[in-house]
Design a protein around this motif. Structure first.
Motif, PDB file in Angstrom:
ATOM      1  N   ARG A 297       0.825  -1.208   0.000  1.00 47.85           N
ATOM      2  CA  ARG A 297       0.000   0.000   0.000  1.00 47.85           C
ATOM      3  C   ARG A 297       0.861   1.261   0.000  1.00 47.85           C
ATOM      4  NH1 ARG A 297      -2.994  -3.576   3.241  1.00 47.85           N
ATOM      5  NH2 ARG A 297      -1.882  -2.896   5.119  1.00 47.85           N
ATOM      6  N   GLY A 298       1.891   1.273   0.832  1.00 47.04           N
ATOM      7  CA  GLY A 298       2.754   2.451   0.912  1.00 47.04           C
ATOM      8  C   GLY A 298       3.513   2.694  -0.374  1.00 47.04           C
ATOM      9  N   PHE A 299       4.007   1.624  -0.973  1.00 46.49           N
ATOM     10  CA  PHE A 299       4.743   1.751  -2.232  1.00 46.49           C
ATOM     11  C   PHE A 299       3.847   2.312  -3.330  1.00 46.49           C
ATOM     12  CE2 PHE A 299       6.160   0.086  -6.315  1.00 46.49           C
ATOM     13  CZ  PHE A 299       7.508   0.427  -6.319  1.00 46.49           C
ATOM     14  N   CYS A 300       2.638   1.802  -3.418  1.00 46.04           N
ATOM     15  CA  CYS A 300       1.719   2.253  -4.477  1.00 46.04           C
ATOM     16  C   CYS A 300       1.259   3.692  -4.260  1.00 46.04           C
ATOM     17  CB  CYS A 300       0.505   1.323  -4.549  1.00 46.04           C
ATOM     18  SG  CYS A 300       0.871  -0.331  -5.186  1.00 46.04           S
ATOM     19  N   ARG A 301       1.190   4.138  -3.006  1.00 45.83           N
ATOM     20  CA  ARG A 301       0.739   5.499  -2.716  1.00 45.83           C
ATOM     21  C   ARG A 301       1.818   6.540  -2.961  1.00 45.83           C
ATOM     22  NH1 ARG A 301      -1.248   3.452   2.260  1.00 45.83           N
ATOM     23  NH2 ARG A 301       0.574   4.430   3.245  1.00 45.83           N
ATOM     24  N   ARG A 309      11.117   6.484  -0.167  1.00 40.79           N
ATOM     25  CA  ARG A 309      12.355   5.942   0.395  1.00 40.79           C
ATOM     26  C   ARG A 309      12.139   4.958   1.551  1.00 40.79           C
ATOM     27  NH1 ARG A 309      16.234   7.125   4.328  1.00 40.79           N
ATOM     28  NH2 ARG A 309      18.373   6.529   3.682  1.00 40.79           N
ATOM     29  N   PRO A 310      11.265   5.251   2.526  1.00 39.41           N
ATOM     30  CA  PRO A 310      11.090   4.281   3.621  1.00 39.41           C
ATOM     31  C   PRO A 310      10.622   2.903   3.140  1.00 39.41           C
ATOM     32  CG  PRO A 310      10.162   6.406   4.226  1.00 39.41           C
ATOM     33  CD  PRO A 310      10.480   6.485   2.766  1.00 39.41           C
ATOM     34  N   TRP A 311       9.827   2.884   2.085  1.00 36.47           N
ATOM     35  CA  TRP A 311       9.354   1.588   1.591  1.00 36.47           C
ATOM     36  C   TRP A 311      10.439   0.860   0.807  1.00 36.47           C
ATOM     37  CZ3 TRP A 311       5.608   0.477   4.459  1.00 36.47           C
ATOM     38  CH2 TRP A 311       4.701   1.440   4.867  1.00 36.47           C
ATOM     39  N   LEU A 312      11.281   1.601   0.098  1.00 31.84           N
ATOM     40  CA  LEU A 312      12.411   0.966  -0.573  1.00 31.84           C
ATOM     41  C   LEU A 312      13.393   0.388   0.444  1.00 31.84           C
ATOM     42  CD1 LEU A 312      13.126   3.514  -3.468  1.00 31.84           C
ATOM     43  CD2 LEU A 312      11.855   1.354  -3.573  1.00 31.84           C
ATOM     44  N   LEU A 313      13.555   1.085   1.569  1.00 32.39           N
ATOM     45  CA  LEU A 313      14.431   0.562   2.622  1.00 32.39           C
ATOM     46  C   LEU A 313      13.903  -0.752   3.186  1.00 32.39           C
ATOM     47  CD1 LEU A 313      15.276   3.849   4.556  1.00 32.39           C
ATOM     48  CD2 LEU A 313      16.890   2.412   3.301  1.00 32.39           C
ATOM     49  N   ARG A 314      12.601  -0.936   3.152  1.00 34.81           N
ATOM     50  CA  ARG A 314      12.003  -2.191   3.642  1.00 34.81           C
ATOM     51  C   ARG A 314      12.469  -3.400   2.815  1.00 34.81           C
ATOM     52  NH1 ARG A 314       6.935  -3.063   6.488  1.00 34.81           N
ATOM     53  NH2 ARG A 314       7.027  -0.843   6.987  1.00 34.81           N
ATOM     54  N   LEU A 315      12.923  -3.138   1.591  1.00 36.10           N
ATOM     55  CA  LEU A 315      13.283  -4.222   0.669  1.00 36.10           C
ATOM     56  C   LEU A 315      14.665  -4.813   0.925  1.00 36.10           C
ATOM     57  CD1 LEU A 315      12.024  -2.651  -2.686  1.00 36.10           C
ATOM     58  CD2 LEU A 315      10.987  -4.586  -1.488  1.00 36.10           C
ATOM     59  N   VAL A 327      16.571   6.335  -5.179  1.00 37.89           N
ATOM     60  CA  VAL A 327      15.176   6.709  -4.921  1.00 37.89           C
ATOM     61  C   VAL A 327      14.631   7.540  -6.075  1.00 37.89           C
ATOM     62  CG1 VAL A 327      13.630   7.945  -3.362  1.00 37.89           C
ATOM     63  CG2 VAL A 327      15.530   6.621  -2.429  1.00 37.89           C
ATOM     64  N   GLN A 328      15.404   8.517  -6.532  1.00 37.35           N
ATOM     65  CA  GLN A 328      14.943   9.364  -7.626  1.00 37.35           C
ATOM     66  C   GLN A 328      14.730   8.564  -8.903  1.00 37.35           C
ATOM     67  OE1 GLN A 328      13.943  12.439  -7.721  1.00 37.35           O
ATOM     68  NE2 GLN A 328      14.391  12.901  -5.573  1.00 37.35           N
ATOM     69  N   SER A 329      15.614   7.617  -9.161  1.00 35.17           N
ATOM     70  CA  SER A 329      15.460   6.772 -10.347  1.00 35.17           C
ATOM     71  C   SER A 329      14.174   5.956 -10.271  1.00 35.17           C
ATOM     72  CB  SER A 329      16.674   5.840 -10.477  1.00 35.17           C
ATOM     73  OG  SER A 329      16.522   4.971 -11.580  1.00 35.17           O
ATOM     74  N   ALA A 330      13.902   5.384  -9.101  1.00 32.80           N
ATOM     75  CA  ALA A 330      12.676   4.605  -8.928  1.00 32.80           C
ATOM     76  C   ALA A 330      11.439   5.484  -9.073  1.00 32.80           C
ATOM     77  CB  ALA A 330      12.679   3.917  -7.564  1.00 32.80           C
ATOM     78  N   ASP A 378      14.621 -10.927   5.051  1.00 31.23           N
ATOM     79  CA  ASP A 378      13.480 -10.512   4.226  1.00 31.23           C
ATOM     80  C   ASP A 378      12.340 -10.033   5.119  1.00 31.23           C
ATOM     81  OD1 ASP A 378      11.316 -10.308   2.412  1.00 31.23           O
ATOM     82  OD2 ASP A 378      12.165 -11.882   1.161  1.00 31.23           O
ATOM     83  N   ARG A 379      11.873  -8.800   4.891  1.00 27.13           N
ATOM     84  CA  ARG A 379      10.762  -8.238   5.668  1.00 27.13           C
ATOM     85  C   ARG A 379       9.487  -8.106   4.832  1.00 27.13           C
ATOM     86  NH1 ARG A 379      13.272  -2.813   8.018  1.00 27.13           N
ATOM     87  NH2 ARG A 379      14.356  -2.855   6.014  1.00 27.13           N
ATOM     88  N   VAL A 380       9.505  -8.582   3.598  1.00 30.33           N
ATOM     89  CA  VAL A 380       8.338  -8.477   2.725  1.00 30.33           C
ATOM     90  C   VAL A 380       7.598  -9.804   2.633  1.00 30.33           C
ATOM     91  CG1 VAL A 380       7.538  -7.935   0.385  1.00 30.33           C
ATOM     92  CG2 VAL A 380       9.386  -6.590   1.425  1.00 30.33           C
ATOM     93  N   ILE A 381       8.307 -10.870   2.315  1.00 23.80           N
ATOM     94  CA  ILE A 381       7.727 -12.222   2.303  1.00 23.80           C
ATOM     95  C   ILE A 381       8.580 -13.077   3.232  1.00 23.80           C
ATOM     96  CG2 ILE A 381       7.107 -14.231   0.916  1.00 23.80           C
ATOM     97  CD1 ILE A 381       6.845 -12.450  -1.497  1.00 23.80           C
TER      98      ILE A 381
END
Length: 425
Positions: A297-301, A309-315, A327-330, A378-381
């Protein structure tokens, strides 16, 4: 005498670094904690400080030189013996008062050294490209992977190589497929994770070298591929991939999938539309119900760098990967239309933050050799989804790695992919 060595640069699985700047020259006084040299990996630049105070002595690595992690870059002698600066050993390029730079870049008037990212250097070396022939596109003068790719394309076209050998795009509304490598063997097909695109595989592809043919797929609603409004399942996405591969004549492949792409890879292999010789899954979807719904949800928003950036750090486990440029590239790669398409897809595949696709039984029906690679951080799956899958797949858990092993530990993942492919021969 104290050695200055390459330690802690780029993460556990990095094997080498490139020296990008010396901030002191032999004979200079240095203080403990003072910046002496900067090295760079495919992930980030690392500043190395003097471990003790003294006099910088024999510098053993020149600017632009690639050196192994753990190698000695220079030595520091006691401050009372300033004149005891020794030359480099005979088997190492000698360092004069300032390390000699590589040859100048074209149009630089013979005064500038070649500045290139380690990834660009590695890819150029694998393709036999002289970096001095490449004009960088960046205002900073730093040669990047896109410059090497652009040079490769222009060179091959100038030699009469068909454009399809460089990059091919499936026609008739199909998915975007980028081709890398020039090998004649069974191609490797790569399916990326949610929110990424085919380009996200570049660090891994560069590690594989120029020989394997790699097909980088942009899944529906990602990268340059159009959205698939009718897609409601992993099987639907797999069918779209199968149609696009058929359009470019790919009937057999080694299949690699990450996260969402891992679930799609299982569905594609199980359906049998493509002869999958080996299947490598990296933190795949479909092996359990849990997934980080907050991340989705956070990534899509996210529409700004501060919120993305905080959601990319989760990866990742290594936060240095998520640099401001990353971050800017993404952010620039995601249009509002794409974000909406991905949000719709996430709601269908992961309703209420739950994996709706169940692929454990389908995976067991795949007869090809299988490896499953997972980062222990891994904090996503959750990594536990790989436990109890049975003896038909080899499991590889990587310490200090998050949800992106192919970016965080590309050399290790490349070795495992090739190992799996060889087992199919």
């Amino acid at each position: 005498m104290t050695d200055i060595t390459v330690v802690g640069a780029g993460g556990e699985y990095m094997e080498s670094v490139v020296v990008v700047a010396w901030h002191k020259k032999p004979g200079d006084s240095v203080k403990a904690g003072e910046l002496v040299v900067t090295v760079e990996t495919a992930k980030a630049a690392t500043e190395i400080e003097a471990p003790v105070s003294g006099i910088l002595a024999d510098v053993r690595a020149l600017i632009g030189e690639e050196v192994a992690v753990g190698a000695v870059l220079a030595t520091i002698r006691d401050g009372g013996v300033r004149d005891a600066v020794t030359p480099a050993p005979a088997n190492v390029a000698p360092a004069p008062s300032v390390p000699s730079p590589p040859k100048s870049h074209p149009d630089s008037g013979g005064s500038a050294r070649i500045i290139a990212s380690p990834l660009a250097r590695r890819v150029a070396a694998s393709r036999g490209i002289d970096l001095s022939a490449i004009v960088p596109s960046s205002p900073s003068g730093r040669i990047k992977l896109r410059d090497v790719d652009g040079y490769s394309d222009r060179y091959r076209v100038s030699k009469g190589v068909p454009a399809e050998a460089v990059t091919s795009v499936a026609a008739a509304g199909g998915l975007h497929l980028a081709r890398r490598g020039s090998g004649a063997g069974t191609p490797f097909v790569f399916l990326h994770g949610f929110g990424a695109d085919g380009f996200s595989w570049q660090p891994l592809v560069a590690t594989l070298g120029a020989e394997p043919t790699c097909i980088l797929v942009d899944l529906p609603g990602h990268g340059r591929s159009p959205a698939a409004p009718e897609a409601t399942s992993l099987e639907d996405l797999a069918a779209a991939v199968a149609r696009s591969l058929a359009q470019v004549g790919i009937e057999t492949c080694h299949l690699v999938g990450h996260s969402l792409g891992g679930g799609v890879a299982i569905a594609l292999a199980e359906a049998g539309h493509v002869d999958v010789r080996s299947l490598t899954l990296i933190a795949p979807a479909g092996l359990g119900p849990e997934i980080d719904g907050d991340f989705l949800r956070g990534f899509c928003r996210a529409t700004r760098a501060e919120s993305l950036r905080p959601w990319l750090l989760r990866l990742v486990a290594d936060a240095s990967i998520v640099s401001p440029g990353y971050v800017q590239s993404a952010l620039k790669a995601r249009s509002d239309e794409m974000r909406q398409a991905q949000a719709t897809l996430a709601d269908r595949l992961f309703p209420d933050g739950t994996q709706a696709g169940e692929m454990r039984a389908a995976r067991r029906r795949v007869g090809a050799p299988q490896k499953i690679i997972w980062g222990e951080c891994d904090r996503v799956i959750p990594m536990r989804h790989a436990l109890g899958i049975g003896p038909d797949a080899a499991l590889h858990f990587l310490p200090n790695v998050g949800h992106m092993p192919h970016i965080e530990a590309p050399a290790m993942v490349a070795r495992l992919i090739l190992q799996n492919a060889r087992s199919a021969d």
